[in-house]
Design an enzyme around this catalytic site. Sequence first.
Site, mmCIF file in Angstrom:
data_model
loop_
_atom_site.group_PDB
_atom_site.id
_atom_site.type_symbol
_atom_site.label_atom_id
_atom_site.label_comp_id
_atom_site.label_asym_id
_atom_site.label_seq_id
_atom_site.Cartn_x
_atom_site.Cartn_y
_atom_site.Cartn_z
ATOM 1 N N THR A 100 0.870 -1.175 0.000
ATOM 2 C CA THR A 100 0.000 0.000 0.000
ATOM 3 C C THR A 100 0.905 1.224 0.000
ATOM 4 O O THR A 100 1.590 1.506 0.973
ATOM 5 C CB THR A 100 -0.929 0.014 1.221
ATOM 6 O OG1 THR A 100 -1.779 -1.135 1.166
ATOM 7 C CG2 THR A 100 -1.799 1.264 1.222
ATOM 8 N N LYS A 175 -7.316 1.338 -2.864
ATOM 9 C CA LYS A 175 -6.910 0.899 -1.534
ATOM 10 C C LYS A 175 -7.136 2.008 -0.509
ATOM 11 O O LYS A 175 -7.493 1.740 0.646
ATOM 12 C CB LYS A 175 -5.437 0.471 -1.537
ATOM 13 C CG LYS A 175 -4.923 -0.044 -0.170
ATOM 14 C CD LYS A 175 -5.711 -1.245 0.348
ATOM 15 C CE LYS A 175 -5.289 -1.662 1.752
ATOM 16 N NZ LYS A 175 -3.951 -2.275 1.811
ATOM 17 N N LYS A 243 0.353 4.997 8.446
ATOM 18 C CA LYS A 243 0.961 5.358 7.166
ATOM 19 C C LYS A 243 -0.096 5.465 6.074
ATOM 20 O O LYS A 243 -0.122 6.438 5.298
ATOM 21 C CB LYS A 243 2.026 4.327 6.789
ATOM 22 C CG LYS A 243 2.649 4.494 5.420
ATOM 23 C CD LYS A 243 2.029 3.573 4.363
ATOM 24 C CE LYS A 243 2.267 2.112 4.664
ATOM 25 N NZ LYS A 243 1.745 1.223 3.599
#
Length: 292
Positions: A100, A175, A243
């Site tokens: 990701t 995502k 993150k």
Amino acid sequence: MDKQLTSIGFIGLGVMGRNMAFNLLKSGYSLNVYNRSKDKANLLLEQGATWCPSPKEVAEQSAVIITMVGYPYDVEEVYFGENGLLKHANEQTVLIDMTTSTPTLARKIYQAAKEKNIEAIDAPVSGGDIGAQKGNLTIMVGGDVETFEKVLPVLKVLGENIVHQGAAGSGQHTKMCNQIAIASNMMGVSEAIVYAKKAELDPEKVLKSISAGAAGSWSLSNLIPRVLAGDYSPGFFIKHFIKDMKIALDEAEKMNLELPGLALSKKLYEQLAENGEENSGTQALVKYWDIF
């Protein structure tokens, strides 16, 4: 693509990557692996995988290369570094970044690969360690549809819900949508089970009732049972979730879009990280209330 003739490189053998690599080995693929800590590769090597001392050797020996590392700066190093994939991969190699990462970096990789007659797609996943073990991950793909179709047999070993979303970067944008939905949902399921505990209900019975109704979700059914068992081990690290939320908020800002729910979730998780929970699983959000 004939899997018996295809050599796959796999870089990044953490909680997710290691299980994904195992599934490829079990499906008969030849596997070249690299990880910064070689000990994480030992079980794979015992099962027949080949160790490579750097991404350079992975690139030189593999027709398809999958990366599953931690942060965008790790992706940068693996792809653009001195021993990186883009410098050493053979022409016609297919690069699949399943980390990701940022849509911007995905497009940068795609363009750099294209200039060297290499193919690249971004293909982040959802489903956690359970999905990685079972090979039923959701995979969100950005890049050329021809490349997607070429490596679809490989992706089908790793996941079941596999959707080509559009041009390079589209997988990463999708995502972000996934992580935005999870962020608010994790607050909801955590507050629900904390409320149940505070009301002196049996959390197991509450979970049985609400998980089968309109409140049902993957997080409620898969992560809250871990909470009730006192298991805060990471299917997905809090530090990595933070993150992801930062990436989503940065992208939203570029689009002049406010996401207050995501911002609140990030704030709560950052408080947990400051209290030493950064390597716990995302279900550790319940510790914010100091009840479990």
